[in-house]
Design an enzyme around this catalytic site. Structure first.
Site, PDB file in Angstrom:
ATOM      1  N   TYR A  35      49.889  56.064 -58.937  1.00 42.27           N
ATOM      2  CA  TYR A  35      49.737  55.271 -57.711  1.00 42.27           C
ATOM      3  C   TYR A  35      50.933  54.334 -57.540  1.00 42.27           C
ATOM      4  O   TYR A  35      51.511  54.225 -56.454  1.00 42.27           O
ATOM      5  CB  TYR A  35      48.436  54.468 -57.778  1.00 42.27           C
ATOM      6  CG  TYR A  35      48.276  53.489 -56.649  1.00 42.27           C
ATOM      7  CD1 TYR A  35      47.884  53.902 -55.374  1.00 42.27           C
ATOM      8  CD2 TYR A  35      48.542  52.134 -56.846  1.00 42.27           C
ATOM      9  CE1 TYR A  35      47.762  52.998 -54.332  1.00 42.27           C
ATOM     10  CE2 TYR A  35      48.418  51.219 -55.810  1.00 42.27           C
ATOM     11  CZ  TYR A  35      48.031  51.663 -54.553  1.00 42.27           C
ATOM     12  OH  TYR A  35      47.928  50.751 -53.521  1.00 42.27           O
ATOM     13  N   GLU A  57      41.134  47.502 -49.959  1.00 44.32           N
ATOM     14  CA  GLU A  57      41.552  46.178 -50.420  1.00 44.32           C
ATOM     15  C   GLU A  57      40.403  45.195 -50.250  1.00 44.32           C
ATOM     16  O   GLU A  57      40.204  44.291 -51.073  1.00 44.32           O
ATOM     17  CB  GLU A  57      42.793  45.701 -49.650  1.00 44.32           C
ATOM     18  CG  GLU A  57      44.062  46.496 -49.905  1.00 44.32           C
ATOM     19  CD  GLU A  57      44.574  46.422 -51.335  1.00 44.32           C
ATOM     20  OE1 GLU A  57      44.060  45.592 -52.123  1.00 44.32           O
ATOM     21  OE2 GLU A  57      45.474  47.196 -51.692  1.00 44.32           O
ATOM     22  N   TRP A  65      41.923  46.581 -59.033  1.00 44.30           N
ATOM     23  CA  TRP A  65      42.328  47.700 -58.189  1.00 44.30           C
ATOM     24  C   TRP A  65      42.077  49.025 -58.903  1.00 44.30           C
ATOM     25  O   TRP A  65      41.773  50.037 -58.271  1.00 44.30           O
ATOM     26  CB  TRP A  65      43.786  47.580 -57.779  1.00 44.30           C
ATOM     27  CG  TRP A  65      44.241  48.734 -56.942  1.00 44.30           C
ATOM     28  CD1 TRP A  65      45.167  49.682 -57.270  1.00 44.30           C
ATOM     29  CD2 TRP A  65      43.750  49.110 -55.638  1.00 44.30           C
ATOM     30  NE1 TRP A  65      45.288  50.605 -56.255  1.00 44.30           N
ATOM     31  CE2 TRP A  65      44.434  50.281 -55.248  1.00 44.30           C
ATOM     32  CE3 TRP A  65      42.794  48.559 -54.786  1.00 44.30           C
ATOM     33  CZ2 TRP A  65      44.188  50.907 -54.036  1.00 44.30           C
ATOM     34  CZ3 TRP A  65      42.558  49.191 -53.573  1.00 44.30           C
ATOM     35  CH2 TRP A  65      43.251  50.353 -53.212  1.00 44.30           C
TER      36      TRP A  65
END
Length: 217
Positions: A35, A57, A65
């Site tokens: 990522y 988010e 995350w």
């Protein structure tokens, strides 16, 4: 004679066994590193991906995350691949389904926020033509980031004027879960803000992609 050792990476960076230096936050898993290497900081104008980034988010608030990234495919399945038009039509049946879906973060407020924000996307498109055109108009405000981002400069300026302005305007338009910190993470993820640290192998790649990128009008 002992072998030469590679220099230690600067603060906030790590070097893996292939001698690739990256931002330290992505060290945990190969998925995290992928990522970081291929998405984070690279410019995005695709409507579905932008909406997905804002939603995820928001789901991340209070979580890592990596937790969200591990569940991303389930989120995509649950939220119609983040097609805003479809999500905007979600009702009680879909909400119950999502609250029972162990593959996502089952937070009633965040699920309701995603549906609400899908409807707000449609409003934005009527005014600006696309979500991308709306967000990328903030590009001048994002240009204040230091040319060389170190861990110290990042800690000193964790937000940007663009993230503060975006949060304020979205809230005025009825969006939810769009605080300044969440919006800064969104701007980092979509490439409007490049916070790869100096020395990270992906920093120059992201800068080059940004240079070649034509923001939506």
């Amino acid at each position: 004679m002992p072998p030469k050792l590679a220099p230690s990476p600067a603060a906030g960076l790590f070097t893996d066994d292939t001698h690739t230096t990256r931002c330290a936050w992505c060290q945990a898993t190969p998925l995290y590193r992928h990522y970081h290497d291929s998405e984070w900081g690279f410019p995005v104008d695709d409507e579905r991906r932008l909406f997905e980034k804002i939603c995820l988010e928001g789901f991340q608030a209070g979580l890592s995350w990596l937790t969200i990234l591990n569940k991303r495919e389930s989120f995509r399945q649950g939220f119609a691949n983040f097609d805003a038009e479809q999500v905007a039509r979600f009702g009680e049946v879909e909400v119950k389904r999502l609250l029972a879906d162990a593959g996502i973060v089952r937070h009633a407020g965040k699920i309701a926020s995603t549906i609400n924000n899908a409807r707000r996307v449609i409003d934005l498109r009527r005014e600006f033509g696309s979500l991308g055109a709306y967000v990328w108009k903030l590009e001048p405000l994002a240009a204040d980031r230091p040319e060389k981002v170190t861990l110290d400069t990042y800690k000193a300026t964790p937000l940007s004027p663009a993230s503060t302005a975006l949060s304020k305007d979205l809230k005025k338009r009825g969006w939810t879960f769009v605080g300044p910190t969440t919006m800064h993470a969104f701007l980092q993820a979509m490439g409007l803000v490049n916070d790869h640290l100096e020395g990270c192998a992906s920093r120059e790649k992201a800068l080059a992609a940004r240079k070649a990128f034509k923001p939506p009008a």
